[in-house]
Design a protein around this motif. Sequence first.
Motif, mmCIF file in Angstrom:
data_model
loop_
_atom_site.group_PDB
_atom_site.id
_atom_site.type_symbol
_atom_site.label_atom_id
_atom_site.label_comp_id
_atom_site.label_asym_id
_atom_site.label_seq_id
_atom_site.Cartn_x
_atom_site.Cartn_y
_atom_site.Cartn_z
ATOM 1 N N GLU A 270 0.810 -1.224 0.014
ATOM 2 C CA GLU A 270 -0.145 -0.085 -0.002
ATOM 3 C C GLU A 270 0.892 1.327 0.117
ATOM 4 N N TYR B 165 -1.865 -8.006 -3.335
ATOM 5 C CA TYR B 165 -2.881 -6.753 -3.114
ATOM 6 C C TYR B 165 -1.927 -5.279 -3.376
ATOM 7 N N CYS C 226 -1.960 -1.820 -3.925
ATOM 8 C CA CYS C 226 -2.976 -0.674 -4.370
ATOM 9 C C CYS C 226 -2.487 0.471 -3.385
ATOM 10 N N ALA D 187 -4.626 6.917 -2.092
ATOM 11 C CA ALA D 187 -4.637 6.696 -3.444
ATOM 12 C C ALA D 187 -3.663 7.675 -4.125
ATOM 13 N N CYS E 23 -8.882 -2.648 -6.670
ATOM 14 C CA CYS E 23 -8.404 -1.752 -5.560
ATOM 15 C C CYS E 23 -9.640 -0.930 -4.691
ATOM 16 N N ARG F 250 -5.206 3.429 -9.412
ATOM 17 C CA ARG F 250 -3.978 2.616 -9.547
ATOM 18 C C ARG F 250 -2.813 3.608 -9.579
ATOM 19 N N GLY G 58 -2.305 -3.287 -12.347
ATOM 20 C CA GLY G 58 -2.158 -4.249 -11.606
ATOM 21 C C GLY G 58 -2.108 -5.751 -12.164
#
Length: 712
Positions: free
Chosen positions: A506, A527, A529, A533, A556, A579, A620
């Motif tokens: 993250e 994962y 993401c 953001a 995400c 993304r 991703g």
Amino acid sequence: MGAALALVAGMLVTLTSTAAHAAAGATLPFTSVEAESQTTTGTRIGPDYTQGSLASEASGRQAVRLSAGQRVEFTVPRAANALNLAYSVPDGQSGALNVYVNGTRLARTLPVTAKYSYIDTGWITGAKTHHFFDNTRLLLGQNVQAGDKVAVEATGAQVTVDVADFEQVAPAATQPAGSVSVVAKGADPSGSGDSTQAFRDAIAAAQGGTVWIPPGDYRITSSLNGVQNVTLQGAGGWYSVVHTSRFIDQSGSAGNVRIKDFAVIGEVTERVDSSPDNFVNGSLGPNSSVSGMWIQHLKVGLWLTGNNDNLVVENNRILDTTADGLNLNGTAKGVRVRNNFLRNQGDDSLAMWSLYSPDTDSSFENNTISQPNLANGIAIYGGTDIAVRNNLVSDTNALGSGIAISNQKFLDPFHPLAGTITVDGNTLVRTGAMNPNWNHPMGALRVDSYDSAIDATVDITNTTITDSPYSAFEFVSGGGHGYPVKNVNVTGATVRNTGTVVVQAEAQGAAAFRNVTATQVGAAGVYNCPFPANSGSFTLTDGGGNSGWSSTWSDCSTWPQPGQGNPEPDPNRNLAKGRPATATGSQDVYTPGKAVDGDANSYWESANNAFPQSWTVDLGSSYAVRRLVLKLPPSAAWGARTQTVTVLGSTDGSTYATVVGAQGYRFDPATGNTATVSLPSGTNLRYLRLSVSANTGWPAGQFSEVEAYQTS
């Protein structure tokens, strides 16, 4: 790892077999048996990972609830003469458990109480009432052998039984020659009188020697200080017991203090951070040691500030603290914390916190940690050249991971991680938890650039992660600032039955993975993401030997749920939204992430007067993208313009091919200021790049949103 990971040039290495590795955890004098695995007339509860539930704080997330007359019968695993039992009773209640050995009831009972449980820490965001369990112990008065039966039976209050520890306790030690007995100085071994002054007098008389604490119960009503150049020694933690909530409280010491072989049991029933309700608060001075201690019912076991250079803390039991088990609160040098057992802490079980000056060249090694119920098993907050080796951590409950390597500072002046942080040979079982503040899970092993970038080298080797309810490895900037996590190497890990993903990335930054194998992955391998953001991308480098976790979570906008599997993405979903995005250049605050933030009024603008300029987004995973929607802010203030754009795609982030050649696309606020780009059938890409070579309205590339869809 396949296409899900970026294979960075120069990072592929020849791998050799790993040398035999030391077993994780402490060598303990007892053997634990889970109640839910034994014969019972009660009710099994759990498994449950929900914060605030009773089973969630139990060892193994399961236990046995007994009403009056119900029992659990344990098969004794080893020769023993003593029993310690972890249990819970409803808030406000107390009572006793009858104890039976091979069917014969003992005269003595095990007392149970909620007095030390049900802690509320409303000032800690995300906390709920917690600390449901407690420990109670009994010398059986006889020897039992492996295969014998020991039963506990509820007599009144409902009792939830978690785990039983069976131990062969050695006879009480005898007084060392030349030592000064606290009884000789007036201490009362019955516990009736106040022995504080007797302890002080014995310490003063024994400078350079040993204070002897004979078998008995001693009551101390105020803390000791001026403790230096002395050994405090008891007959064993089951025999010599000091009852106090504040044992040593001193800001400095000349050191050479040895504390060993007795119990300190407090009366701390709440967590009051302004009160020094600790076994040791402050400094023991250089070249000191704490060993063979039983420490229970205090706020913190050891809260260490000042000079504790070369301190050794080993072979201790720290139980039922309302906050940390041990915290090296800055300035520690050469400290070794090893072979300890910690259960039921109300905060980090073991922590280093580099406040005021860095903890340096210090380590947590071969410790066994069970059931920290409001934070991490092990937490390293800053510091230089720190090692976390061969520890066994199980059953973290809330607001924490099994191991956290973090730049969360809490206060200033803080000293971030520096040098090399070694995390080697650790085993994490059912660790990681849902964080109600973030509304997303915390991994079993977390690297967190909370308040500043992680620039230290973080080497994570020979790790075993089993039954994590959520992710195995997490890389995050938990303070929400998007600071990078860099210089991380994960080598030689085995991940089994992780609830969601193997890697939860993250933060912006990078980590290299070698020989990481995973089985029974609940949702997807990765994962990836950014949080928040558009804060930047995280690159996973495949160093070879990885298997079982090549897939990437597809959406995400949602969190994977344990055991959910990786769903097929909604074909109408915008694959680019949220993304990680990058660009060859940006103008002022108009950064690449503005084009995937879902807000058509914010925008990316490239460097001016420097065509061509490109903008790239990592979707991703590879997708069959069929349509792009390019947007500029819809305001009429944006005059109509034509941008010349080439669309390129890549599956690995390294080699790009042209998908749609250079064309002019008209943006007009009268028609929404959008342009649609159709991609040819057969297009599959993970990395989408738009190269802008001209713009009739401004000398730069500009997009407020770039949307990518699988539908035409």
